[in-house]
Design a protein around this motif. Structure first.
Motif, PDB file in Angstrom:
ATOM      1  N   MET A   1       0.829  -1.035  -0.111  1.00  0.00           N
ATOM      2  CA  MET A   1       0.087   0.075  -0.109  1.00  0.00           C
ATOM      3  C   MET A   1       0.808   1.412   0.023  1.00  0.00           C
ATOM      4  O   MET A   1       1.620   1.457   1.005  1.00  0.00           O
ATOM      5  CB  MET A   1      -0.741  -0.003   1.244  1.00  0.00           C
ATOM      6  CG  MET A   1      -1.852   1.066   1.475  1.00  0.00           C
ATOM      7  SD  MET A   1      -2.929   1.296   2.856  1.00  0.00           S
ATOM      8  CE  MET A   1      -2.679  -0.209   3.672  1.00  0.00           C
ATOM      9  N   ASN A   2       0.888   2.029  -1.007  1.00  0.00           N
ATOM     10  CA  ASN A   2       1.769   3.147  -1.301  1.00  0.00           C
ATOM     11  C   ASN A   2       1.165   4.332  -0.783  1.00  0.00           C
ATOM     12  O   ASN A   2       1.586   5.463  -0.178  1.00  0.00           O
ATOM     13  CB  ASN A   2       2.110   3.331  -2.678  1.00  0.00           C
ATOM     14  CG  ASN A   2       2.925   2.375  -3.203  1.00  0.00           C
ATOM     15  OD1 ASN A   2       3.703   1.602  -2.594  1.00  0.00           O
ATOM     16  ND2 ASN A   2       3.217   2.311  -4.462  1.00  0.00           N
ATOM     17  N   LYS A   3      -0.073   4.552  -0.527  1.00  0.00           N
ATOM     18  CA  LYS A   3      -1.096   5.617  -0.198  1.00  0.00           C
ATOM     19  C   LYS A   3      -1.668   5.135   1.113  1.00  0.00           C
ATOM     20  O   LYS A   3      -2.338   4.024   1.239  1.00  0.00           O
ATOM     21  CB  LYS A   3      -1.930   5.855  -1.550  1.00  0.00           C
ATOM     22  CG  LYS A   3      -2.675   7.269  -1.327  1.00  0.00           C
ATOM     23  CD  LYS A   3      -3.546   7.511  -2.545  1.00  0.00           C
ATOM     24  CE  LYS A   3      -4.271   8.677  -2.215  1.00  0.00           C
ATOM     25  NZ  LYS A   3      -5.289   8.899  -3.267  1.00  0.00           N
ATOM     26  N   LEU A   4      -1.976   6.159   1.856  1.00  0.00           N
ATOM     27  CA  LEU A   4      -2.743   6.087   2.973  1.00  0.00           C
ATOM     28  C   LEU A   4      -4.203   5.728   2.624  1.00  0.00           C
ATOM     29  O   LEU A   4      -4.995   6.669   1.848  1.00  0.00           O
ATOM     30  CB  LEU A   4      -2.729   7.130   3.916  1.00  0.00           C
ATOM     31  CG  LEU A   4      -3.558   7.328   5.136  1.00  0.00           C
ATOM     32  CD1 LEU A   4      -3.341   6.034   6.022  1.00  0.00           C
ATOM     33  CD2 LEU A   4      -3.561   8.760   5.988  1.00  0.00           C
ATOM     34  N   GLU A  52       4.930   1.546   7.382  1.00  0.00           N
ATOM     35  CA  GLU A  52       3.958   0.600   6.878  1.00  0.00           C
ATOM     36  C   GLU A  52       2.947  -0.062   7.943  1.00  0.00           C
ATOM     37  O   GLU A  52       1.874  -0.527   7.682  1.00  0.00           O
ATOM     38  CB  GLU A  52       4.992  -0.772   6.291  1.00  0.00           C
ATOM     39  CG  GLU A  52       5.548  -0.335   5.094  1.00  0.00           C
ATOM     40  CD  GLU A  52       6.910   0.643   5.174  1.00  0.00           C
ATOM     41  OE1 GLU A  52       7.502   0.952   6.435  1.00  0.00           O
ATOM     42  OE2 GLU A  52       7.115   1.477   4.244  1.00  0.00           O
ATOM     43  N   GLU A  53       3.707   0.134   9.316  1.00  0.00           N
ATOM     44  CA  GLU A  53       2.855  -0.505  10.313  1.00  0.00           C
ATOM     45  C   GLU A  53       1.730   0.123  10.713  1.00  0.00           C
ATOM     46  O   GLU A  53       0.556  -0.075  10.844  1.00  0.00           O
ATOM     47  CB  GLU A  53       3.825  -0.793  11.515  1.00  0.00           C
ATOM     48  CG  GLU A  53       4.856  -1.804  11.872  1.00  0.00           C
ATOM     49  CD  GLU A  53       5.770  -1.729  12.648  1.00  0.00           C
ATOM     50  OE1 GLU A  53       6.191  -2.862  13.126  1.00  0.00           O
ATOM     51  OE2 GLU A  53       6.263  -0.781  13.003  1.00  0.00           O
ATOM     52  N   VAL A  54       2.035   1.494  10.600  1.00  0.00           N
ATOM     53  CA  VAL A  54       0.840   2.601  10.876  1.00  0.00           C
ATOM     54  C   VAL A  54      -0.386   2.606   9.808  1.00  0.00           C
ATOM     55  O   VAL A  54      -1.226   2.365  10.068  1.00  0.00           O
ATOM     56  CB  VAL A  54       1.443   4.203  11.014  1.00  0.00           C
ATOM     57  CG1 VAL A  54       0.323   5.014  11.006  1.00  0.00           C
ATOM     58  CG2 VAL A  54       2.362   4.222  12.016  1.00  0.00           C
ATOM     59  N   GLN A  55       0.077   2.225   8.384  1.00  0.00           N
ATOM     60  CA  GLN A  55      -0.860   2.241   7.281  1.00  0.00           C
ATOM     61  C   GLN A  55      -1.635   0.792   7.653  1.00  0.00           C
ATOM     62  O   GLN A  55      -2.953   0.766   7.548  1.00  0.00           O
ATOM     63  CB  GLN A  55      -0.161   1.939   5.991  1.00  0.00           C
ATOM     64  CG  GLN A  55       0.398   3.474   5.611  1.00  0.00           C
ATOM     65  CD  GLN A  55       1.163   3.411   4.514  1.00  0.00           C
ATOM     66  OE1 GLN A  55       2.068   2.384   4.227  1.00  0.00           O
ATOM     67  NE2 GLN A  55       1.220   4.324   3.692  1.00  0.00           N
ATOM     68  N   LYS A  56      -0.994  -0.196   8.079  1.00  0.00           N
ATOM     69  CA  LYS A  56      -1.568  -1.747   8.484  1.00  0.00           C
ATOM     70  C   LYS A  56      -2.782  -1.255   9.627  1.00  0.00           C
ATOM     71  O   LYS A  56      -3.840  -1.880   9.322  1.00  0.00           O
ATOM     72  CB  LYS A  56      -0.802  -2.615   8.786  1.00  0.00           C
ATOM     73  CG  LYS A  56      -0.165  -3.507   7.799  1.00  0.00           C
ATOM     74  CD  LYS A  56       0.684  -4.537   8.188  1.00  0.00           C
ATOM     75  CE  LYS A  56       1.184  -5.314   6.960  1.00  0.00           C
ATOM     76  NZ  LYS A  56       2.009  -6.637   7.404  1.00  0.00           N
ATOM     77  N   ILE A  57      -2.323  -0.621  10.810  1.00  0.00           N
ATOM     78  CA  ILE A  57      -3.045  -0.326  11.857  1.00  0.00           C
ATOM     79  C   ILE A  57      -4.489   0.422  11.268  1.00  0.00           C
ATOM     80  O   ILE A  57      -5.637   0.039  11.581  1.00  0.00           O
ATOM     81  CB  ILE A  57      -2.423   0.479  12.974  1.00  0.00           C
ATOM     82  CG1 ILE A  57      -1.336  -0.385  13.440  1.00  0.00           C
ATOM     83  CG2 ILE A  57      -3.567   0.955  13.934  1.00  0.00           C
ATOM     84  CD1 ILE A  57      -0.361   0.221  14.359  1.00  0.00           C
ATOM     85  N   ILE A  58      -4.260   1.463  10.328  1.00  0.00           N
ATOM     86  CA  ILE A  58      -5.226   2.324   9.961  1.00  0.00           C
ATOM     87  C   ILE A  58      -6.358   1.406   9.051  1.00  0.00           C
ATOM     88  O   ILE A  58      -7.370   1.462   9.080  1.00  0.00           O
ATOM     89  CB  ILE A  58      -4.866   3.351   9.285  1.00  0.00           C
ATOM     90  CG1 ILE A  58      -4.122   4.394  10.361  1.00  0.00           C
ATOM     91  CG2 ILE A  58      -5.935   4.270   8.493  1.00  0.00           C
ATOM     92  CD1 ILE A  58      -3.496   5.667   9.849  1.00  0.00           C
ATOM     93  N   SER A  59      -5.613   0.707   8.177  1.00  0.00           N
ATOM     94  CA  SER A  59      -6.551  -0.126   7.131  1.00  0.00           C
ATOM     95  C   SER A  59      -7.219  -1.189   7.843  1.00  0.00           C
ATOM     96  O   SER A  59      -8.348  -1.511   7.165  1.00  0.00           O
ATOM     97  CB  SER A  59      -5.484  -0.777   6.029  1.00  0.00           C
ATOM     98  OG  SER A  59      -4.672  -1.682   6.635  1.00  0.00           O
ATOM     99  N   LYS A  60      -6.844  -1.550   8.965  1.00  0.00           N
ATOM    100  CA  LYS A  60      -7.620  -2.544   9.942  1.00  0.00           C
ATOM    101  C   LYS A  60      -8.850  -1.998  10.586  1.00  0.00           C
ATOM    102  O   LYS A  60      -9.734  -2.750  10.722  1.00  0.00           O
ATOM    103  CB  LYS A  60      -6.784  -3.350  10.470  1.00  0.00           C
ATOM    104  CG  LYS A  60      -5.679  -4.342   9.825  1.00  0.00           C
ATOM    105  CD  LYS A  60      -4.780  -5.046  10.974  1.00  0.00           C
ATOM    106  CE  LYS A  60      -3.967  -6.093  10.203  1.00  0.00           C
ATOM    107  NZ  LYS A  60      -2.979  -6.749  11.110  1.00  0.00           N
ATOM    108  N   ILE A  61      -9.149  -0.730  10.662  1.00  0.00           N
ATOM    109  CA  ILE A  61      -9.907   0.005  11.255  1.00  0.00           C
ATOM    110  C   ILE A  61     -11.173  -0.033  10.516  1.00  0.00           C
ATOM    111  O   ILE A  61     -11.368   0.330   9.392  1.00  0.00           O
ATOM    112  CB  ILE A  61      -9.408   1.183  11.814  1.00  0.00           C
ATOM    113  CG1 ILE A  61      -8.463   1.093  12.953  1.00  0.00           C
ATOM    114  CG2 ILE A  61     -10.694   1.933  12.629  1.00  0.00           C
ATOM    115  CD1 ILE A  61      -7.984   2.179  13.645  1.00  0.00           C
TER     116      ILE A  61
END
Length: 61
Positions: A1-4, A52-61
């Motif tokens: 995932m390149n973009k938020l 990348e970890e922050v993006q994963k956290i946000i995408s799981k919400i």
């Protein structure tokens, strides 16, 4: 995932993040149009995680 990628309502997502990470403030979670990278940087610094970890956290919400 390149973009938020934020699914749904950011107000709801930021509330869930504050519940999960009590040290986050409203200022940390302020999302302004076109400043997604700045938001990621603030969260990285505050949570001590990679982009990348922050993006994963946000995408799981």
């Amino acid at each position: 995932m390149n973009k938020l990628e934020i699914k749904g309502n950011w107000n709801e997502a930021s509330g869930k993040l504050k519940q999960r990470y009590a040290n986050l403030t409203d200022d940390d979670l302020l999302l302004e149009k076109g400043k997604e990278e700045e938001l990621l940087g603030r969260l990285q610094k505050k949570l001590g995680k990679t982009k990348e970890e922050v993006q994963k956290i946000i995408s799981k919400i």
